[in-house]
Design a protein around this motif. Structure first.
Motif, PDB file in Angstrom:
ATOM      1  N   ALA A 244       0.777  -1.279   0.076  1.00  0.00           N
ATOM      2  CA  ALA A 244      -0.096  -0.045   0.111  1.00  0.00           C
ATOM      3  C   ALA A 244       0.883   1.269   0.017  1.00  0.00           C
ATOM      4  N   LEU A 245       0.205   2.220  -0.629  1.00  0.00           N
ATOM      5  CA  LEU A 245       0.826   3.660  -0.261  1.00  0.00           C
ATOM      6  C   LEU A 245       0.407   4.299   0.918  1.00  0.00           C
ATOM      7  N   TYR A 246       1.432   4.575   1.856  1.00  0.00           N
ATOM      8  CA  TYR A 246       0.923   4.727   3.232  1.00  0.00           C
ATOM      9  C   TYR A 246       1.161   6.335   3.359  1.00  0.00           C
ATOM     10  N   PHE A 247       0.172   6.873   3.843  1.00  0.00           N
ATOM     11  CA  PHE A 247       0.175   8.393   4.186  1.00  0.00           C
ATOM     12  C   PHE A 247       0.017   8.477   5.683  1.00  0.00           C
ATOM     13  N   GLU A 248       1.074   8.792   6.589  1.00  0.00           N
ATOM     14  CA  GLU A 248       0.791   9.145   8.043  1.00  0.00           C
ATOM     15  C   GLU A 248      -0.005  10.163   8.252  1.00  0.00           C
ATOM     16  N   ASN A 249      -0.869  10.250   9.180  1.00  0.00           N
ATOM     17  CA  ASN A 249      -1.835  11.218   9.539  1.00  0.00           C
ATOM     18  C   ASN A 249      -1.621  11.731  11.139  1.00  0.00           C
ATOM     19  N   ALA A 250      -1.182  12.917  11.197  1.00  0.00           N
ATOM     20  CA  ALA A 250      -0.560  13.469  12.368  1.00  0.00           C
ATOM     21  C   ALA A 250      -1.851  13.485  13.322  1.00  0.00           C
ATOM     22  N   ASN A 251      -3.070  13.912  12.922  1.00  0.00           N
ATOM     23  CA  ASN A 251      -4.106  14.006  13.994  1.00  0.00           C
ATOM     24  C   ASN A 251      -5.465  13.053  13.679  1.00  0.00           C
ATOM     25  N   GLY A 252      -5.193  11.807  13.167  1.00  0.00           N
ATOM     26  CA  GLY A 252      -6.134  10.989  13.121  1.00  0.00           C
ATOM     27  C   GLY A 252      -5.796   9.582  12.304  1.00  0.00           C
ATOM     28  N   ALA A 253      -6.472   8.905  11.694  1.00  0.00           N
ATOM     29  CA  ALA A 253      -6.241   7.427  11.030  1.00  0.00           C
ATOM     30  C   ALA A 253      -5.376   7.584  10.259  1.00  0.00           C
ATOM     31  N   ASP A 254      -4.273   6.763   9.950  1.00  0.00           N
ATOM     32  CA  ASP A 254      -3.411   6.801   8.674  1.00  0.00           C
ATOM     33  C   ASP A 254      -4.180   6.131   7.653  1.00  0.00           C
ATOM     34  N   LEU A 255      -3.739   6.574   6.342  1.00  0.00           N
ATOM     35  CA  LEU A 255      -4.326   6.271   5.290  1.00  0.00           C
ATOM     36  C   LEU A 255      -3.375   5.210   4.342  1.00  0.00           C
TER      37      LEU A 255
END
Length: 369
Positions: A244-255
């Motif tokens: 998967a292409l992982y997007f870290e999320n600083a204030n919620g669920a990661d993508l």
């Protein structure tokens, strides 16, 4: 003494995606239980087999001072930038995939309980065998020690089988691409790989306008943002030949971006599945008044002053007034009607632009029709 066991139904789910010019068809399940949905509707077919088994984020680089935009065009800003609760975001036609993941999680949990019980039973059997020899009755009545050894052998085999089942409790994601679509997906993966190498990636968590005249500043917007990481990473619950292409999320669920859906993942219970066709991606750039160090892969496109007049000239009333570089950063916004609302900035604008273009190109190609 015979060691009792019973049968338990186990369905290890799988997801098969077929990418063609006519759209994406999806089937969920394994032999005996499956769900299929696509352009023509959703269908469920069940015939459940029996499997015989024995008894059974890290945040980094938080900016403590606000950062400053200097936009060429006025933008729409909400005070806080974050997505809705993950339980409200799942796409209707992705509910089957979410149920498959939940089923795999439940199976793993139950099997781990089984494994502990079988291991405890094995320990008890071993102790009985030792005692049978210590107290001599196992030597006198050989049938007793023989039965215990048979139980131990059976329990070890069940432990092996149960351990294997636990290892298989995941959603197997199988993908079949038309050559043209595969080529576009490979281009997307390559563009994302380049994007991950940006010297700085930020999650914008808050933004609001400021009165430029009152603040004696060239910036029209104040933002708060945090350093995050993008990478190739997959969820434990989903196994595939494609990471998967992982997007870290600083204030919620990661993508986690998979070829036809996005998993918005907080934890094993709190996650959403969003169809790729529902994502509205906006890619642009921002003129950023950089009060810190300009990242090495960013371009300085202008300069301003710490304190400026309305016409952009330095305000000479402030002693030690100094120049500040204006950098060109890439920006990506992700939105859905169901509540996804995320915004990222990147120090490398060229990589951001390339990713935005390849994402839209791929999305248009595979979009449900």
């Amino acid at each position: 003494m015979a060691w009792s066991f019973h049968k338990r139904i186990k369905i290890i789910p799988g997801v098969h995606l077929n990418f063609s010019k006519s759209g994406i068809s999806t089937s969920i399940g394994v032999k005996g239980a499956s769900m299929t949905f696509g352009k023509s509707g959703t269908y469920l077919n069940t015939s459940v087999p029996l499997l015989n088994i024995s008894s059974r984020h890290k945040l980094s680089g938080l900016n403590t001072t606000p950062d400053i935009y200097d936009h060429v065009e006025q933008i729409e800003i909400s005070e806080n930038i974050f997505s809705a609760d993950v339980h409200e975001i799942t796409s209707q036609n992705m509910a089957g995939i979410k149920e498959a993941i939940l089923l795999a999680q439940q199976q793993r949990k139950e099997l781990k309980v089984d494994l502990l019980k079988i291991q405890a039973a094995l320990a008890t059997s071993k102790m009985k065998l030792i005692l049978s020899y210590v107290l001599l009755y196992g030597l006198i009545y050989k049938s007793i020690s023989k039965d215990i050894r048979l139980n131990i052998q059976a329990q070890k085999e069940v432990i092996k089988q149960t351990t294997e089942l636990i290892g298989n409790c995941f959603v197997k994601l199988d993908l079949e691409f038309d050559p043209e679509i595969r080529e576009k997906y490979d281009s997307l993966v390559k563009a994302f790989g380049n994007l991950t190498t940006s010297h700085k990636i930020w999650d914008v968590t808050n933004a609001h306008f400021q009165d430029r005249v009152a603040a004696r500043s060239s910036a029209s917007t104040i933002v708060s943002k945090r350093d995050v990481r993008f990478s190739f990473r997959s969820l434990v619950e989903i196994r595939s030949d494609f990471e998967a292409l992982y997007f870290e999320n600083a204030n919620g669920a990661d993508l986690y971006f998979y070829p036809s859906f996005i998993v918005m993942y907080a934890n094993k219970k709190d996650f959403a599945i969003i169809g790729l066709d529902e994502i509205n991606i906006q890619q642009s750039y921002v003129r950023f008044t950089e009060t810190g160090t300009v990242p090495r892969d960013s371009k300085v496109i202008d300069k301003t002053w710490a304190k400026v007049n309305k016409n952009g000239t330095p305000d000479k009333r402030f002693k030690g007034n100094y120049q500040i570089p204006i950098a060109k950063y890439g920006q990506i916004k992700l939105r859905t009607d169901t509540g996804l609302n995320e915004e990222y900035e990147f120090s490398n604008y060229e990589f951001t632009e390339a990713f935005g273009q390849t994402f839209r190109d791929y999305q248009t190609t595979v979009k449900y029709r």
